[in-house]
Write an enzyme that holds these catalytic residues in place. Structure first.
Site, PDB file in Angstrom:
ATOM      1  N   GLN A  49       0.834  -1.202   0.000  1.00 37.61           N
ATOM      2  CA  GLN A  49       0.000   0.000   0.000  1.00 37.61           C
ATOM      3  C   GLN A  49       0.868   1.251   0.000  1.00 37.61           C
ATOM      4  O   GLN A  49       2.022   1.219   0.388  1.00 37.61           O
ATOM      5  CB  GLN A  49      -0.922   0.013   1.205  1.00 37.61           C
ATOM      6  CG  GLN A  49      -0.188   0.253   2.505  1.00 37.61           C
ATOM      7  CD  GLN A  49      -0.869   1.277   3.381  1.00 37.61           C
ATOM      8  OE1 GLN A  49      -1.896   0.996   3.944  1.00 37.61           O
ATOM      9  NE2 GLN A  49      -0.289   2.446   3.522  1.00 37.61           N
ATOM     10  N   CYS A  50       0.271   2.326  -0.481  1.00 39.74           N
ATOM     11  CA  CYS A  50       0.914   3.642  -0.441  1.00 39.74           C
ATOM     12  C   CYS A  50      -0.191   4.666  -0.187  1.00 39.74           C
ATOM     13  O   CYS A  50      -1.232   4.335   0.359  1.00 39.74           O
ATOM     14  CB  CYS A  50       1.690   3.921  -1.732  1.00 39.74           C
ATOM     15  SG  CYS A  50       0.646   4.077  -3.190  1.00 39.74           S
ATOM     16  N   ARG A  51       0.014   5.872  -0.628  1.00 33.75           N
ATOM     17  CA  ARG A  51      -0.973   6.931  -0.412  1.00 33.75           C
ATOM     18  C   ARG A  51      -2.212   6.726  -1.275  1.00 33.75           C
ATOM     19  O   ARG A  51      -3.336   6.804  -0.792  1.00 33.75           O
ATOM     20  CB  ARG A  51      -0.321   8.288  -0.699  1.00 33.75           C
ATOM     21  CG  ARG A  51      -1.193   9.473  -0.443  1.00 33.75           C
ATOM     22  CD  ARG A  51      -0.441  10.794  -0.651  1.00 33.75           C
ATOM     23  NE  ARG A  51      -1.395  11.876  -0.775  1.00 33.75           N
ATOM     24  CZ  ARG A  51      -1.978  12.235  -1.907  1.00 33.75           C
ATOM     25  NH1 ARG A  51      -1.705  11.611  -3.033  1.00 33.75           N
ATOM     26  NH2 ARG A  51      -2.842  13.227  -1.938  1.00 33.75           N
ATOM     27  N   ILE A  81      -4.029   4.401   1.226  1.00 30.60           N
ATOM     28  CA  ILE A  81      -4.493   4.786   2.560  1.00 30.60           C
ATOM     29  C   ILE A  81      -5.555   5.886   2.470  1.00 30.60           C
ATOM     30  O   ILE A  81      -6.428   5.982   3.332  1.00 30.60           O
ATOM     31  CB  ILE A  81      -3.308   5.184   3.476  1.00 30.60           C
ATOM     32  CG1 ILE A  81      -3.740   5.164   4.946  1.00 30.60           C
ATOM     33  CG2 ILE A  81      -2.700   6.507   3.047  1.00 30.60           C
ATOM     34  CD1 ILE A  81      -2.601   5.251   5.946  1.00 30.60           C
ATOM     35  N   GLY A 110      -2.186   4.298  -4.260  1.00 29.05           N
ATOM     36  CA  GLY A 110      -2.172   3.056  -5.028  1.00 29.05           C
ATOM     37  C   GLY A 110      -1.192   3.056  -6.181  1.00 29.05           C
ATOM     38  O   GLY A 110      -0.958   2.022  -6.799  1.00 29.05           O
TER      39      GLY A 110
END
Length: 103
Positions: free
Chosen positions: A63-65, A92, A67
């Site tokens: 995961q990141c901010r 997220i 996608g």
């Protein structure tokens, strides 16, 4: 492997399912807000890939901010032989939005 939605991820976390959870955002982003994943910034992933090689055949959620970076992480990991990598769609941001909708 197909990507994962925020509701699917929440279910996995709530059920304490056995999977590897990696956040590829920068350390400062992770410190601001995280879901408890292992933090390996995308730029460090090639250097730290050996540290997670033992999980090569296990389900991994990245995961990141939003996608995008985690999508790149998934592609890179697949080139390294990881075959069960799933990208968190919307990152997220989408996860927190889902939580807000429920309040």
């Amino acid at each position: 492997m197909e990507d994962i939605t925020v509701s699917e991820l929440r279910e996995k976390l709530e059920n304490n399912e056995d999977f590897v959870f990696i956040d590829v955002r920068e350390e400062w982003e992770y410190e601001e807000d995280n879901l408890g994943a292992l933090n390996i910034p995308l730029g460090q992933l090639p250097h730290q890939i050996k540290d997670i090689m033992q999980h090569k055949n296990k389900e991994i959620v990245v995961q990141c901010r939003s996608g995008a970076r985690s999508g790149n992480a998934k592609k890179f990991m697949e080139t390294q032989g990881f075959n069960k990598v799933r990208n968190l769609l919307g990152g997220i941001i989408a996860y927190r939005a889902m939580e807000e909708e429920e309040d």
